[in-house]
Write a protein that holds these residues in place. Structure first.
Motif, PDB file in Angstrom:
ATOM      1  N   VAL A 136     127.709  17.877 116.789  1.00 39.72           N
ATOM      2  CA  VAL A 136     126.738  18.478 117.727  1.00 39.72           C
ATOM      3  C   VAL A 136     127.190  18.186 119.189  1.00 39.72           C
ATOM      4  CG1 VAL A 136     124.336  17.829 118.983  1.00 39.72           C
ATOM      5  CG2 VAL A 136     124.553  17.967 116.328  1.00 39.72           C
ATOM      6  N   ASP A 137     127.734  17.044 119.547  1.00 39.58           N
ATOM      7  CA  ASP A 137     128.241  16.738 120.885  1.00 39.58           C
ATOM      8  C   ASP A 137     129.520  17.639 121.157  1.00 39.58           C
ATOM      9  OD1 ASP A 137     126.645  14.616 121.271  1.00 39.58           O
ATOM     10  OD2 ASP A 137     128.119  13.114 120.686  1.00 39.58           O
ATOM     11  N   CYS A 138     130.112  17.978 120.213  1.00 35.98           N
ATOM     12  CA  CYS A 138     131.228  18.927 120.374  1.00 35.98           C
ATOM     13  C   CYS A 138     130.821  20.377 120.583  1.00 35.98           C
ATOM     14  CB  CYS A 138     132.455  19.039 119.441  1.00 35.98           C
ATOM     15  SG  CYS A 138     133.521  17.325 119.119  1.00 35.98           S
ATOM     16  N   ALA A 139     129.872  20.792 119.956  1.00 30.90           N
ATOM     17  CA  ALA A 139     129.334  22.260 119.863  1.00 30.90           C
ATOM     18  C   ALA A 139     128.823  22.412 121.437  1.00 30.90           C
ATOM     19  CB  ALA A 139     128.311  22.243 119.047  1.00 30.90           C
ATOM     20  N   ARG A 140     127.999  21.117 121.899  1.00 28.32           N
ATOM     21  CA  ARG A 140     127.408  21.194 123.159  1.00 28.32           C
ATOM     22  C   ARG A 140     128.494  21.333 124.545  1.00 28.32           C
ATOM     23  NH1 ARG A 140     123.548  15.998 122.318  1.00 28.32           N
ATOM     24  NH2 ARG A 140     121.357  17.279 121.500  1.00 28.32           N
TER      25      ARG A 140
ATOM     26  N   GLU B  34     126.461  24.086  98.702  1.00 24.96           N
ATOM     27  CA  GLU B  34     125.679  24.668  99.514  1.00 24.96           C
ATOM     28  C   GLU B  34     124.490  23.677  99.674  1.00 24.96           C
ATOM     29  OE1 GLU B  34     125.939  27.443 100.738  1.00 24.96           O
ATOM     30  OE2 GLU B  34     127.231  28.954  99.782  1.00 24.96           O
ATOM     31  N   ALA B  35     124.114  22.683  98.821  1.00 23.61           N
ATOM     32  CA  ALA B  35     122.918  21.962  99.069  1.00 23.61           C
ATOM     33  C   ALA B  35     123.494  20.903  99.923  1.00 23.61           C
ATOM     34  CB  ALA B  35     122.395  21.420  97.773  1.00 23.61           C
ATOM     35  N   ARG B  36     124.681  20.567  99.795  1.00 21.60           N
ATOM     36  CA  ARG B  36     125.095  19.243 100.775  1.00 21.60           C
ATOM     37  C   ARG B  36     125.231  19.696 102.184  1.00 21.60           C
ATOM     38  NH1 ARG B  36     128.155  17.801  96.022  1.00 21.60           N
ATOM     39  NH2 ARG B  36     129.904  18.791  96.969  1.00 21.60           N
ATOM     40  N   GLY B  37     125.792  21.393 102.211  1.00 25.14           N
ATOM     41  CA  GLY B  37     125.996  21.733 103.421  1.00 25.14           C
ATOM     42  C   GLY B  37     124.605  22.080 104.207  1.00 25.14           C
ATOM     43  N   ALA B  38     123.545  22.365 103.485  1.00 25.16           N
ATOM     44  CA  ALA B  38     122.200  22.497 104.103  1.00 25.16           C
ATOM     45  C   ALA B  38     121.691  21.316 104.622  1.00 25.16           C
ATOM     46  CB  ALA B  38     121.328  23.216 103.058  1.00 25.16           C
ATOM     47  N   ALA B  39     121.968  20.168 103.861  1.00 26.55           N
ATOM     48  CA  ALA B  39     121.514  18.741 104.511  1.00 26.55           C
ATOM     49  C   ALA B  39     122.320  18.399 105.696  1.00 26.55           C
ATOM     50  CB  ALA B  39     121.986  17.952 103.254  1.00 26.55           C
ATOM     51  N   PHE B  40     123.683  18.910 105.903  1.00 28.90           N
ATOM     52  CA  PHE B  40     124.784  18.459 106.909  1.00 28.90           C
ATOM     53  C   PHE B  40     123.634  19.206 108.190  1.00 28.90           C
ATOM     54  CE2 PHE B  40     127.732  18.741 109.972  1.00 28.90           C
ATOM     55  CZ  PHE B  40     128.457  17.350 109.849  1.00 28.90           C
ATOM     56  N   THR B  41     123.547  20.544 107.925  1.00 26.65           N
ATOM     57  CA  THR B  41     123.121  21.380 109.067  1.00 26.65           C
ATOM     58  C   THR B  41     121.799  21.239 109.439  1.00 26.65           C
ATOM     59  OG1 THR B  41     124.182  23.292 107.914  1.00 26.65           O
ATOM     60  CG2 THR B  41     122.195  23.717 109.607  1.00 26.65           C
ATOM     61  N   GLY B  42     120.772  20.328 108.487  1.00 26.82           N
ATOM     62  CA  GLY B  42     119.489  19.835 108.623  1.00 26.82           C
ATOM     63  C   GLY B  42     119.860  18.641 109.578  1.00 26.82           C
ATOM     64  N   SER B  43     120.895  17.764 109.410  1.00 25.72           N
ATOM     65  CA  SER B  43     120.988  16.645 110.130  1.00 25.72           C
ATOM     66  C   SER B  43     121.322  16.968 111.785  1.00 25.72           C
ATOM     67  CB  SER B  43     122.299  15.905 109.557  1.00 25.72           C
ATOM     68  OG  SER B  43     121.879  15.397 108.364  1.00 25.72           O
TER      69      SER B  43
ATOM     70  N   GLY C 153     118.490  18.340 113.487  1.00 22.64           N
ATOM     71  CA  GLY C 153     117.639  17.241 113.627  1.00 22.64           C
ATOM     72  C   GLY C 153     118.088  16.554 114.867  1.00 22.64           C
ATOM     73  N   ILE C 154     119.129  16.118 115.069  1.00 16.04           N
ATOM     74  CA  ILE C 154     119.832  15.496 116.251  1.00 16.04           C
ATOM     75  C   ILE C 154     119.429  16.452 117.599  1.00 16.04           C
ATOM     76  CG2 ILE C 154     121.794  14.944 117.643  1.00 16.04           C
ATOM     77  CD1 ILE C 154     122.936  14.080 114.710  1.00 16.04           C
ATOM     78  N   ILE C 155     119.585  17.619 117.512  1.00 17.92           N
ATOM     79  CA  ILE C 155     119.348  18.509 118.827  1.00 17.92           C
ATOM     80  C   ILE C 155     118.008  18.764 119.185  1.00 17.92           C
ATOM     81  CG2 ILE C 155     119.323  21.175 119.309  1.00 17.92           C
ATOM     82  CD1 ILE C 155     121.873  21.537 117.540  1.00 17.92           C
ATOM     83  N   GLU C 156     116.879  18.749 118.130  1.00 14.12           N
ATOM     84  CA  GLU C 156     115.453  18.708 118.303  1.00 14.12           C
ATOM     85  C   GLU C 156     115.192  17.449 118.907  1.00 14.12           C
ATOM     86  OE1 GLU C 156     114.019  21.528 118.313  1.00 14.12           O
ATOM     87  OE2 GLU C 156     115.810  22.349 117.398  1.00 14.12           O
TER      88      GLU C 156
ATOM     89  N   ARG D 277     121.271  25.206 123.184  1.00 17.08           N
ATOM     90  CA  ARG D 277     121.300  26.396 122.650  1.00 17.08           C
ATOM     91  C   ARG D 277     122.555  27.009 121.906  1.00 17.08           C
ATOM     92  NH1 ARG D 277     120.079  32.152 126.088  1.00 17.08           N
ATOM     93  NH2 ARG D 277     119.820  33.620 124.413  1.00 17.08           N
ATOM     94  N   ARG D 278     123.599  26.789 122.514  1.00 17.92           N
ATOM     95  CA  ARG D 278     124.882  26.872 121.771  1.00 17.92           C
ATOM     96  C   ARG D 278     124.873  26.101 120.532  1.00 17.92           C
ATOM     97  NH1 ARG D 278     128.206  26.737 125.974  1.00 17.92           N
ATOM     98  NH2 ARG D 278     128.669  24.562 125.745  1.00 17.92           N
ATOM     99  N   ALA D 279     124.710  24.794 120.578  1.00 21.92           N
ATOM    100  CA  ALA D 279     124.758  23.836 119.485  1.00 21.92           C
ATOM    101  C   ALA D 279     124.085  24.512 118.261  1.00 21.92           C
ATOM    102  CB  ALA D 279     124.252  22.378 119.982  1.00 21.92           C
ATOM    103  N   ARG D 280     122.679  24.872 118.638  1.00 18.82           N
ATOM    104  CA  ARG D 280     121.965  25.460 117.674  1.00 18.82           C
ATOM    105  C   ARG D 280     122.364  26.581 116.974  1.00 18.82           C
ATOM    106  NH1 ARG D 280     117.901  25.732 120.883  1.00 18.82           N
ATOM    107  NH2 ARG D 280     117.355  23.660 120.390  1.00 18.82           N
ATOM    108  N   MET D 281     123.186  27.292 117.607  1.00 20.34           N
ATOM    109  CA  MET D 281     124.039  28.487 116.985  1.00 20.34           C
ATOM    110  C   MET D 281     125.141  28.004 116.242  1.00 20.34           C
ATOM    111  SD  MET D 281     125.732  31.711 119.051  1.00 20.34           S
ATOM    112  CE  MET D 281     124.664  32.665 119.511  1.00 20.34           C
ATOM    113  N   VAL D 282     125.856  27.099 116.498  1.00 16.95           N
ATOM    114  CA  VAL D 282     126.955  26.606 116.052  1.00 16.95           C
ATOM    115  C   VAL D 282     126.663  25.942 114.592  1.00 16.95           C
ATOM    116  CG1 VAL D 282     128.575  24.560 115.891  1.00 16.95           C
ATOM    117  CG2 VAL D 282     128.587  26.064 117.808  1.00 16.95           C
ATOM    118  N   ALA D 283     125.458  25.205 114.804  1.00 20.03           N
ATOM    119  CA  ALA D 283     124.817  24.523 113.695  1.00 20.03           C
ATOM    120  C   ALA D 283     124.565  25.713 112.625  1.00 20.03           C
ATOM    121  CB  ALA D 283     123.593  23.646 113.761  1.00 20.03           C
ATOM    122  N   GLY D 284     123.851  26.598 112.952  1.00 23.94           N
ATOM    123  CA  GLY D 284     123.427  27.828 112.057  1.00 23.94           C
ATOM    124  C   GLY D 284     124.705  28.455 111.475  1.00 23.94           C
ATOM    125  N   LEU D 285     125.791  28.622 112.122  1.00 18.25           N
ATOM    126  CA  LEU D 285     126.896  29.559 111.697  1.00 18.25           C
ATOM    127  C   LEU D 285     128.043  28.817 111.116  1.00 18.25           C
ATOM    128  CD1 LEU D 285     127.391  31.601 114.730  1.00 18.25           C
ATOM    129  CD2 LEU D 285     126.272  32.105 112.589  1.00 18.25           C
TER     130      LEU D 285
END
Length: 388
Positions: free
Chosen positions: A191-195, A225-234, A237-240, A249-257
């Motif tokens: 998250v920090d690097c994506a920001r 895929e399940a572990r990747g979804a959990a990582f994306t959720g983490s 969660g940090i972003i929110e 905004r960019r970090a949210r996009m990076v998390a989704g992609l």
């Protein structure tokens, strides 16, 4: 952009003393009091106290102090350029010039981290790019300054040309130790690097950290895929939890992609190009079984055209390093022939092609049937962030 860890192991940083030309190296002090955790989960609970270094990387450059030099030798060696200053009173010998450029930059970045770690205060944490480097992440460009998060207010005495300190309190649930140094965990670092990094650099780091933390296996895709979804959720969660943070905004996009199936910086760049062109998202690391052999494609598309005929396109992102072995060319040709025997069109792209979107489009789009090209929807938001 050739840095990619090829092998990960649990060997801690050596705590040895080396003598070279009468200069004795010192071992950096490491802080205590930070809970260690295990890679394999987005938030840790176990032990990681090791460096994740490329298999073909030389030993870390030894840290030297003024007391390790004979009288008058330090200024002379600085003038000659045989050593470099990496911290307050901390020096390292220059890396072997015969090494690859990316290896030299890796060793220099590593030395910056260890130099700061030798004098790090209690409660201070290494964050952003250098935390990612300690965790074994991939990079497009090596980081320069070491970023440190401190729970106390920053004063003028804390300023340094080698480190940048930020007033930030990191929760214990997001702390790990790597090489004996306190760093943020995989999700927090992503998250920090994506920001704060560019989109391509942020995606490269986040995808590699996701791959390290979740260890996806193409033979067990559902679990990966399940572990990747959990990582994306983490990450989300940090972003929110820090909704007002700049770069969210960019970090949210990076998390989704980001995806743990992207195995190199070149694959990340190719994937971003695919999305910017408006092609449907491919299946990453798709497994093909042909004649009893298993092949894993970097990216693959499959479908049926309006006439009822099946079609398939496979995209392979080929860096420079693996082609140094001439036998690889033979194996690559056999692999391509097997994949093409199924009716698939196999496309190879290099860094030269991936770095130019027009060349990439010219190379790839002609392999798709017309009905796919008629439905292209370029990712406009991704293009806006790409220009920044």
């Amino acid at each position: 952009p050739l840095y990619r860890p090829q092998q990960r192991h649990g060997a801690p940083l050596p705590g040895r003393r080396i003598t070279t030309n009468g200069v004795r190296s010192t071992t950096p002090r490491t802080p205590t009091g930070v809970r260690s955790t295990t890679p394999g989960t987005p938030t840790g609970a176990g032990l990681i106290d090791a460096r994740l270094r490329p298999a073909d990387m030389p030993e870390p450059l030894p840290l030297l102090r003024a007391a390790d030099f004979p009288p008058g030798a330090l200024p002379r060696e600085l003038r000659r350029g045989t050593i470099a200053r990496v911290g307050a009173g901390v020096y390292v010998p220059r890396a072997d010039p015969q090494l690859e450029d990316w290896q030299i930059r890796f060793l220099e970045s590593e030395a910056l981290i260890l130099a700061q770690g030798s004098t790090i205060r209690s409660g201070t944490t290494i964050v952003r790019d250098h935390a990612a480097l300690l965790l074994g992440a991939d990079f497009l460009t090596m980081p320069s300054k070491v970023h440190l998060a401190t729970p106390y207010r920053i004063s003028s005495l804390d300023r340094s040309p080698f480190a940048e300190r930020h007033h930030q309190v990191i929760g214990r649930e997001h702390l790990l130790t790597a090489a004996g140094l306190p760093v943020t965990d995989h999700a927090r670092t992503a998250v920090d690097c994506a920001r704060h990094a560019g989109l391509d650099q942020g995606m490269t780091i986040a995808s590699s950290l996701m791959r390290i933390a979740t260890a996806p296996d193409p033979r067990e895709r559902a679990a990966g895929e399940a572990r990747g979804a959990a990582f994306t959720g983490s990450m989300l969660g940090i972003i929110e939890a820090e909704s007002g943070h700049r770069g969210n905004r960019r970090a949210r996009m990076v998390a989704g992609l980001s995806s743990g199936w992207l195995e190199s910086p070149l694959e990340v760049r190719s994937y971003l190009n695919v999305l910017m062109l408006g092609l449907p998202a491919p299946t990453l690391q798709k497994m093909f079984v042909i004649g009893g052999k298993r092949y894993f494609a970097d990216a693959a598309w499959e479908g049926i055209d309006p006439g009822g005929r099946p079609w398939s396109v496979i995209l392979e992102s080929d860096g420079y390093i693996k082609y140094r072995d001439r036998s690889y060319w033979v194996r690559e040709r056999e692999r391509d022939n097997d994949l093409r025997s199924t009716g698939a069109i196999v496309i190879h792209v290099s860094w030269e092609i991936a770095m130019d979107l027009d060349k990439f489009a010219h190379t790839l789009l002609g392999a798709f049937p017309p009905h796919v090209l008629c439905t292209l929807r370029p990712h406009s938001e991704l293009r806006r962030h790409w220009r920044r």
